[in-house]
Scaffold this active site. Structure first.
Site, PDB file in Angstrom:
ATOM      1  N   HIS A   6       3.352  -5.064  -6.306  1.00  0.00           N
ATOM      2  CA  HIS A   6       2.264  -5.985  -5.978  1.00  0.00           C
ATOM      3  C   HIS A   6       2.602  -6.625  -4.647  1.00  0.00           C
ATOM      4  O   HIS A   6       3.704  -7.135  -4.457  1.00  0.00           O
ATOM      5  CB  HIS A   6       2.111  -7.055  -7.039  1.00  0.00           C
TER       6      HIS A   6
ATOM      7  N   HIS B 187       0.762  -8.582  -0.841  1.00  0.00           N
ATOM      8  CA  HIS B 187      -0.409  -9.082  -0.119  1.00  0.00           C
ATOM      9  C   HIS B 187      -0.373  -8.464   1.265  1.00  0.00           C
ATOM     10  O   HIS B 187      -0.604  -9.148   2.262  1.00  0.00           O
ATOM     11  CB  HIS B 187      -0.393 -10.609  -0.060  1.00  0.00           C
TER      12      HIS B 187
ATOM     13  N   ASP C  81      -3.768  12.364   0.717  1.00  0.00           N
ATOM     14  CA  ASP C  81      -2.467  12.843   0.247  1.00  0.00           C
ATOM     15  C   ASP C  81      -1.957  12.006  -0.926  1.00  0.00           C
ATOM     16  O   ASP C  81      -1.158  12.484  -1.735  1.00  0.00           O
ATOM     17  CB  ASP C  81      -1.424  12.755   1.385  1.00  0.00           C
TER      18      ASP C  81
ATOM     19  N   HIS D  31      -7.686 -11.304  -3.740  1.00  0.00           N
ATOM     20  CA  HIS D  31      -6.269 -11.414  -4.061  1.00  0.00           C
ATOM     21  C   HIS D  31      -5.482 -10.334  -3.296  1.00  0.00           C
ATOM     22  O   HIS D  31      -5.030 -10.603  -2.185  1.00  0.00           O
ATOM     23  CB  HIS D  31      -6.110 -11.291  -5.586  1.00  0.00           C
TER      24      HIS D  31
ATOM     25  N   TYR E   6       4.030  20.645  -0.775  1.00  0.00           N
ATOM     26  CA  TYR E   6       4.558  19.700   0.204  1.00  0.00           C
ATOM     27  C   TYR E   6       5.910  19.208  -0.290  1.00  0.00           C
ATOM     28  O   TYR E   6       6.088  18.984  -1.480  1.00  0.00           O
ATOM     29  CB  TYR E   6       3.586  18.525   0.356  1.00  0.00           C
TER      30      TYR E   6
END
Lengths: 234, 234, 234, 234
Positions: free
Chosen positions: C96, C98, C121, C172, C230
């Site tokens: 998480h 910001h 991707d 948020h 890849y």
């Protein structure tokens, strides 16, 4: 080796230009002058900043532009610097860069308005834009003619190279000067920050106003002239 | 171990690509070619730049694309690089990145106009956009077909891979080349700065004009061709 | 001390989150899970990343959310992470943050469209926006309810947490996951770059198109699923 | 030497201000106060941050503004800081900067709206803009009058310096405070990130909404007041 102090000063300020984030690759150059000895010193062409040494700095006659000392080829912009030193007797250093935001204003062919006090601390008004070079000024003596349009602007009524020590050349970038190479670099850093904040300010308010004259005067004279009270020098 | 010099060159330029801020994660790759030995060298797929070693570089046949030396899997973009080397005999290095601003222009499906002299120092005009791949070009041989649309563009009248050493693939990103891996990287850095300043210039002036031909020619020929006078090489 | 490996992994990925430039101050947290031992591990609240030590990582029961080991208070966002681990049995790490550009899209209350192959991707389509929390979901059990609106979105038809491992919570910021903390961080870095280029792309072309499905599928399956080719792993 | 702890604290936070990227050149200053000893401490004028030493910090009387200790000239903004300490008895540190994005809002003469939870973690609502100074407030006692318009704003009904510890002075930049120099710096960093994301949010959605009061309260009280549960302190 003569001119050692001048070489070191110009070498160090070229390195500081790169460290300040104002150049990518080799897109910029700093020069300095020693008027008593009648020479200017400038970065060699195309040399990377972190590999630059004082001995690589090229010394040229202030009068003729001929190389006095140095094994490397001088910056291709040398004739511009030379003319500025010849015509502006009170300047001691010049920075030419393609710093990102100042270049955007030059490419947009707009002068940089004075929207804030930081700008006003260094430039007593907008940073102006010269006229475009004419085709014949491009095809021959391009770099000297770049200096010529700068001087032409400064000679006109509105230009004041001591109070507004920078201009933008359209579709090209800024030329900035000062009493010394270090002072020119300080102005170049302030110019870039002013250019950046002015751009983003217009995104927030397309009618953002320039500083009123009284506030412009206040900030400029805090740092310049006989009543300055910013910094440690009297 | 053969191809040591080529490996070192390609390894070092891949690292320099990351240090120049043109990639995040592993979104990019540099290759080089040794035409005398008939091989190309490229970054292994998905390996982080700061962990890359010369021995990890993969060597492939320039003719068949088969691996000649190397334990790791070559970049998934290898078939694009291979086709470019096969079709453009004068190039020596290729950079593919997703550098932020060049990618924005590719995603916007717009060519990057030539708005300034720094752009003109490296690219003799706008950096073009290829056509989109067709569905059948995506589902099979995608990477080779990416090379194919680039070559298709360059083969048409307007493309000039020596004078404009880069293209944008729509919704993808730039492919950039040069005489060597280092020269390709220099062009990639100049492309990114041109892409960045062009975007911000349009925010200041949505009608910003491209360089007039005479100024474009002046700057490009200062650095390229038999009359170049920029840098230390003759 | 038990859970040493998990602690080290989570500690190191929190530090890497800061080094990747995705957080300022202490605005973000990484967690990891050990499903065999029935625990999750998360950053302590308000501790600076460069001072974080493995022993500072807090270990909680995956079933009850009670602290199993650790002297510091767990991140205030812990209930969000816990619910995601409980409801998404195949994820092994959560980030998480910001991060600047992902936050802008969350604040603009817009999903992040898939405009380029780098986005494709990592995310098989746009990165979605959950609904806003209701007043009663904010006043009590706010952090657990943040997890609830994420799960609610993912449970609906359009959400696919394995193929689009991130959501934006309006006003948020992003929550991002993966098979491990490191995989979640890689997705968070890709999300931020996608968010950044998507914003600047719209400045160049307000009608920029999303990737056609065939190109989206091509890129996503190059890196994910049984036909991936890849990277170095099979 | 007295005031050693205060000097070190203020010196270190000035250095941290530069390291956080909130200043270029010498465009900013941090001060602190020791109310028991009746003094404030501030950066000397025009000194570069990386050359700043505790002994260079200037100590002034909180009552009279006279220098108590220090050989260097105090920051030219000292009278602004002094007035804020005199009028706001609960603050312990002040940061003044020209950080890029906060300055853009000041130059645009707009308050910074509260568009996200990170902003709400530090500021309980928009960061306001003071009125412009009148001509006579600029020509004499400019710096003290800058403090006066800040206090004038805060004394009016809407201002709450404990819950919104920052203001913008139009065409100038932000003044930010906190319980200590370090707390003021944390607020200045949060302000800059809020200013940056708010600007880019408006580019994506010119009608982006401010946080609803209930979410604003939730985030602010998570970090402030008697029910705070963020961080390690009780």
């Amino acid at each position: 080796m003569k001119f050692q102090e001048l070489r070191q000063d110009v070498c160090q300020t070229n390195r500081a230009l790169a460290e300040a984030g104002l150049v990518r690759l080799t897109f910029g150059n700093v020069s300095g002058v020693d008027r008593q000895q009648g020479v200017m010193a400038i970065k060699p062409s195309g040399v990377e900043y972190n590999q630059l040494q004082p001995k690589g700095i090229v010394i040229l006659s202030l009068e003729t532009g001929e190389v006095v000392e140095g094994d490397l080829r001088a910056s291709s912009d040398t004739p511009t610097h030379l003319l500025l030193y010849q015509e502006l007797p009170y300047i001691g250093g010049i920075v030419h860069s393609h710093s990102t935001y100042a270049t955007c204003w030059a490419q947009a062919q707009r002068q940089i308005p004075c929207l804030g006090t930081t700008h006003a601390d260094h430039f007593h008004g907008p940073v102006p834009l010269t006229r475009q070079l004419k085709p014949e000024e491009i095809t021959s003596n391009y770099e000297r003619n770049t200096g010529k349009v700068i001087i032409e602007y400064l000679s006109a009524e509105e230009g004041n190279p001591e109070q507004i020590p920078a201009v933008l050349v359209p579709q090209h970038g800024p030329f900035v000067w000062g009493k010394s190479p270090a002072a020119a670099l300080e102005n170049a850093i302030a110019l870039e920050e002013g250019a950046r904040t002015a751009l983003d300010t217009f995104l927030l308010n397309s009618h953002a106003e320039q500083l009123p004259t009284i506030l412009l005067n206040k900030h400029f004279t805090r740092k310049h002239g006989c009543n300055a009270y910013y910094g440690q020098e009297d």
